[in-house]
Design an enzyme around this catalytic site. Structure first.
Site, PDB file in Angstrom:
ATOM      1  N   SER A  82      -0.780  13.511 -14.229  1.00 14.58           N
ATOM      2  CA  SER A  82      -1.952  13.701 -14.620  1.00 14.58           C
ATOM      3  C   SER A  82      -2.161  15.235 -15.159  1.00 14.58           C
ATOM      4  CB  SER A  82      -3.164  13.274 -13.850  1.00 14.58           C
ATOM      5  OG  SER A  82      -4.490  13.784 -14.252  1.00 14.58           O
ATOM      6  N   LYS A  86      -3.377  15.815  -7.315  1.00 14.31           N
ATOM      7  CA  LYS A  86      -2.377  16.005  -8.530  1.00 14.31           C
ATOM      8  C   LYS A  86      -1.633  17.328  -8.662  1.00 14.31           C
ATOM      9  CE  LYS A  86      -2.988  11.776  -9.954  1.00 14.31           C
ATOM     10  NZ  LYS A  86      -1.664  10.999  -9.887  1.00 14.31           N
ATOM     11  N   TYR A 144      -9.163  15.052  -6.256  1.00 12.94           N
ATOM     12  CA  TYR A 144      -8.244  14.249  -7.511  1.00 12.94           C
ATOM     13  C   TYR A 144      -7.280  15.446  -7.860  1.00 12.94           C
ATOM     14  CZ  TYR A 144      -6.438  11.864 -11.312  1.00 12.94           C
ATOM     15  OH  TYR A 144      -5.560  11.152 -12.284  1.00 12.94           O
ATOM     16  N   ASP A 185       1.038  -1.081  -0.077  1.00 16.20           N
ATOM     17  CA  ASP A 185       0.011   0.012  -0.017  1.00 16.20           C
ATOM     18  C   ASP A 185       0.821   1.061  -0.059  1.00 16.20           C
ATOM     19  OD1 ASP A 185      -1.598   2.118   0.699  1.00 16.20           O
ATOM     20  OD2 ASP A 185      -2.633   1.200   2.125  1.00 16.20           O
TER      21      ASP A 185
END
Length: 277
Positions: free
Chosen positions: A159, A177, A173, A79
């Site tokens: 991304s 990022k 998100y 993890d």
């Protein structure tokens, strides 16, 4: 690779792109983008450790690539948000491969929820993987790269969400990022004296198992909230006439990891077919 970085101006192209004798760790490497990245690194000659929550698939993918390209290939479970697990993966790479030259922080989550409906747990989970995971992987890799005095390269999958917001419901998100992109810059400053380069690669949407599932979930969440997100072919405006593929992104990572990019550190390379223009 002691500081300062060497001048490779007289090296032939074949030597610049070759990773023969180097050891690479790829997180989220069992499938999709991570496996595509690992495949290109292995083709260039790097021995591999694939790290993933799915240990069986990581081992299977590593064995497949090792057989195909004649390199060493290992898979393990970790993890990336767990300090001890990441350190153990790094130690495994040192013990079994002899060290770490390349570390690719590719593991990530892509949940979608309207900001007003987003729970604390969802926010924390996204940051745990997409930001904390990048830091932990980079730190543990850098500790081992610097210990043997050879330096290395860290590549972070950032991304296009590190540059823009494509549609509603991406608060966690996008923020995570942007954090990964900022971390790429800061780590480049901290690690350059150790002979370690740090680069980001920012893909637009590519159809992988994880992305397809995440897009489906995002559409379902948007529909439940009474909103709509545009379909993939509209949401991602490609100037090359098609969506990207995992290998399109993998080739950019290979460039970043190789001596072709030796002059570069701290940058995030947009691999987006012009989407963010």
């Amino acid at each position: 690779m002691p500081f300062p970085f060497p001048d490779v101006s007289n090296a032939p192209i074949a030597d610049l792109v070759s990773l023969r004798g180097r050891r690479a760790v790829v997180t989220g490497g069992a499938q999709g983008l991570g496996k595509a990245i690992a495949a290109r690194l292995a083709e260039a000659g790097a021995d591999l450790l694939l790290v993933d929550l799915d240990e069986e698939h990581a081992r299977t993918a590593a064995e497949e690539l090792a057989t195909r390209h004649g390199v060493k290939g290992l898979g393990t479970r970790a993890d990336v948000s767990d300090t001890a697990a990441v350190a153990a993966a790094a130690d495994l790479a040192v013990a079994e491969l002899g060290g770490i030259d390349i570390w690719v922080n590719n593991a990530g989550l892509f949940p979608n929820a309207p900001a007003l409906d987003m729970t604390d747990a969802m926010w924390d989970q996204v940051f745990a993987v997409n930001s904390r995971g990048v830091f932990l992987g980079s730190r543990e890799a850098a500790r081992r790269m610097s210990a043997d005095g050879k330096g290395g390269v860290i590549v972070n999958t950032v991304s296009t969400a590190g540059f823009q917001v494509a549609f509603p419901g991406m608060a966690a998100y996008v923020a995570s990022k942007h954090a990964a992109r900022g971390l790429t810059k800061s780590l480049a400053v901290d690690l350059a004296p150790l002979g370690i380069r740090v680069l980001g690669v920012a893909p637009s949407y590519v159809p992988t198992e994880g992305n397809i599932a995440a897009t489906r979930e995002a559409a379902e969440a948007a529909a439940a909230a009474g909103t709509e997100i545009p379909p993939v072919d509209v949401m991602h405006q490609s100037l090359i006439g098609r969506l990207g593929t995992p290998d399109d992104i993998a080739r950019v990572v290979l460039f970043a990891a190789s001596d072709l990019a030796l002059i570069m550190t701290g940058s995030t390379l947009l691999a987006d077919a012009g989407e963010t223009l």
